[in-house]
Design an enzyme around this catalytic site. Structure first.
Site, PDB file in Angstrom:
ATOM      1  N   TRP A  10       0.823  -1.224   0.000  1.00 40.27           N
ATOM      2  CA  TRP A  10       0.000   0.000   0.000  1.00 40.27           C
ATOM      3  C   TRP A  10       0.850   1.265   0.000  1.00 40.27           C
ATOM      4  O   TRP A  10       0.333   2.352  -0.221  1.00 40.27           O
ATOM      5  CB  TRP A  10      -0.913   0.011   1.230  1.00 40.27           C
ATOM      6  CG  TRP A  10      -2.019  -1.005   1.203  1.00 40.27           C
ATOM      7  CD1 TRP A  10      -2.273  -1.948   0.241  1.00 40.27           C
ATOM      8  CD2 TRP A  10      -3.045  -1.180   2.196  1.00 40.27           C
ATOM      9  NE1 TRP A  10      -3.368  -2.702   0.575  1.00 40.27           N
ATOM     10  CE2 TRP A  10      -3.857  -2.243   1.773  1.00 40.27           C
ATOM     11  CE3 TRP A  10      -3.327  -0.551   3.403  1.00 40.27           C
ATOM     12  CZ2 TRP A  10      -4.959  -2.687   2.519  1.00 40.27           C
ATOM     13  CZ3 TRP A  10      -4.422  -0.994   4.152  1.00 40.27           C
ATOM     14  CH2 TRP A  10      -5.232  -2.047   3.707  1.00 40.27           C
ATOM     15  N   GLU A 167      11.944  -6.300  -8.961  1.00 41.64           N
ATOM     16  CA  GLU A 167      11.193  -5.102  -9.296  1.00 41.64           C
ATOM     17  C   GLU A 167      12.090  -4.151 -10.079  1.00 41.64           C
ATOM     18  O   GLU A 167      12.869  -3.398  -9.469  1.00 41.64           O
ATOM     19  CB  GLU A 167      10.731  -4.401  -8.019  1.00 41.64           C
ATOM     20  CG  GLU A 167       9.829  -5.239  -7.153  1.00 41.64           C
ATOM     21  CD  GLU A 167       8.898  -4.362  -6.332  1.00 41.64           C
ATOM     22  OE1 GLU A 167       7.682  -4.444  -6.559  1.00 41.64           O
ATOM     23  OE2 GLU A 167       9.377  -3.575  -5.509  1.00 41.64           O
ATOM     24  N   GLY A 173       5.493   2.030 -10.411  1.00 41.43           N
ATOM     25  CA  GLY A 173       4.656   3.224 -10.354  1.00 41.43           C
ATOM     26  C   GLY A 173       4.693   4.062 -11.621  1.00 41.43           C
ATOM     27  O   GLY A 173       4.233   5.205 -11.638  1.00 41.43           O
ATOM     28  N   SER A 212       4.258  -2.117 -11.895  1.00 40.86           N
ATOM     29  CA  SER A 212       3.067  -1.840 -12.696  1.00 40.86           C
ATOM     30  C   SER A 212       2.331  -3.102 -13.138  1.00 40.86           C
ATOM     31  O   SER A 212       1.759  -3.153 -14.226  1.00 40.86           O
ATOM     32  CB  SER A 212       3.424  -0.953 -13.898  1.00 40.86           C
ATOM     33  OG  SER A 212       3.958   0.283 -13.459  1.00 40.86           O
ATOM     34  N   GLY A 233       1.834  -2.522  -6.207  1.00 47.02           N
ATOM     35  CA  GLY A 233       1.682  -1.215  -5.586  1.00 47.02           C
ATOM     36  C   GLY A 233       0.312  -0.624  -5.908  1.00 47.02           C
ATOM     37  O   GLY A 233      -0.704  -0.954  -5.294  1.00 47.02           O
TER      38      GLY A 233
HETATM   39  C1  PEP Z   1       5.766  -1.653  -5.644  1.00 47.91           C
HETATM   40  O1  PEP Z   1       5.537  -0.695  -4.924  1.00 47.91           O
HETATM   41  O2  PEP Z   1       6.447  -2.581  -5.207  1.00 47.91           O
HETATM   42  C2  PEP Z   1       5.216  -1.653  -7.006  1.00 47.91           C
HETATM   43  C3  PEP Z   1       5.497  -2.661  -7.786  1.00 47.91           C
HETATM   44  O3  PEP Z   1       4.434  -0.589  -7.346  1.00 47.91           O
HETATM   45  P1  PEP Z   1       3.501  -0.486  -8.679  1.00 47.91           P
HETATM   46  O4  PEP Z   1       2.743  -1.777  -8.770  1.00 47.91           O
HETATM   47  O5  PEP Z   1       2.634   0.689  -8.423  1.00 47.91           O
HETATM   48  O6  PEP Z   1       4.433  -0.302  -9.838  1.00 47.91           O
END
Ligand code: PEP
Length: 250
Positions: A10, A167, A173, A212, A233
């Site tokens: 979150w 990641e 994001g 994402s 995220g």
């Molecule tokens: C995260 O915060 O680990 C992430 C993957 O964010 P998002 O899904 O928004 O890219």
């Protein structure tokens, strides 16, 4: 067979009323997620609320960070024992936002992994390259370095008790997702790095993709051989989207 883990991060979002509605929505639809294990990692202050609302459900919860210290004069910090006091199962360590915005380096992240695991939490170790590093062609070097730091600190057997989240920083994001093949290539590389130390650990450890991931792309990403779930995220903040990802795992 590795059970995929879909974990919501979150970040610094939510309010008591928003969380109430979000958790109720997730609870209402979770039975449709037949294959994945599901967790949410909330801001510290909302962990008691999450614990209360999710108690007795199959959904686990966790923190987004922790201190390397056990207790004492560390203003603003939260210990592993405190997370366990509220029945957290997981804790994220080394998220790229912690690394880039709060100066956490590989050694500190490895120490956090060690402290979390020793206390009885399951650490989710985030690794991944920046856009600049990808463009320089050093993605593998970067993730190898990040994994090595953790193995040097805790050893391969203990690393295997955690979860790894690959990641790519350029995908977090930003709405830019790694293609399933791009992600798979790095996941396979990571598993290979682990296998060089211990094949059984490499086979067993879950490697999530994060960056994402959303309701539209989750199925394709999760279908890849070495992608064992997602760290989510933005899309974890809407029950419908988060559930669509949870059910995309099967
Ligand atoms: C995260 O915060 O680990 C992430 C993957 O964010 P998002 O899904 O928004 O890219």
């Amino acid at each position: 067979m590795r059970k995929p883990l879909i974990a919501g991060n979150w970040k610094m979002n939510g309010s008591r009323s928003d969380n109430k509605a979000l958790l109720a929505g997730i609870k209402a639809g979770i039975a449709k997620a037949k294959v994945a294990e599901v967790a949410v990692c909330a801001p510290y202050i909302y962990i008691p609320q999450v614990a209360e609302q999710l108690a007795g459900t199959p959904i686990a919860w966790g923190g987004q960070n922790l201190s390397t210290e056990a207790k004492g004069a560390f203003t603003g910090e939260i210990s592993a024992a405190m997370l366990l006091d509220f029945k957290c199962k997981y804790v994220i360590v080394g998220h790229s936002e912690r690394r880039t915005l709060y100066g956490e380096d590989d050694a500190l992240v490895a120490k956090k992994f060690a402290v979390a695991e020793q206390a009885g939490l399951i650490p989710i170790l985030c690794i991944g390259e920046t856009l600049e590093e990808r463009e320089k062609g050093i993605t593998e070097q970067v993730v190898a370095r990040q994994i090595k730091a953790a193995i040097d600190e805790v050893g391969i057997a203990t690393l295997g008790k955690g979860v790894i989240a690959y990641e790519p920083v350029w995908a977090i994001g930003t709405g830019k997702t790694a293609s399933p093949q791009q992600a798979q290539d790095v996941h396979a590389f990571i598993r290979g790095q682990l296998a060089a130390h211990d094949k059984a650990v490499a086979e067993k450890v879950r490697i999530q993709y994060g960056g994402s991931m959303n309701a539209g792309n989750a199925k394709e990403l999760l279908a890849m051989q070495d992608i064992d779930g997602g760290l989510i995220g933005g899309a974890s903040l809407k029950a419908e989207d988060f559930l669509a990802i949870c059910t995309a795992a099967g």
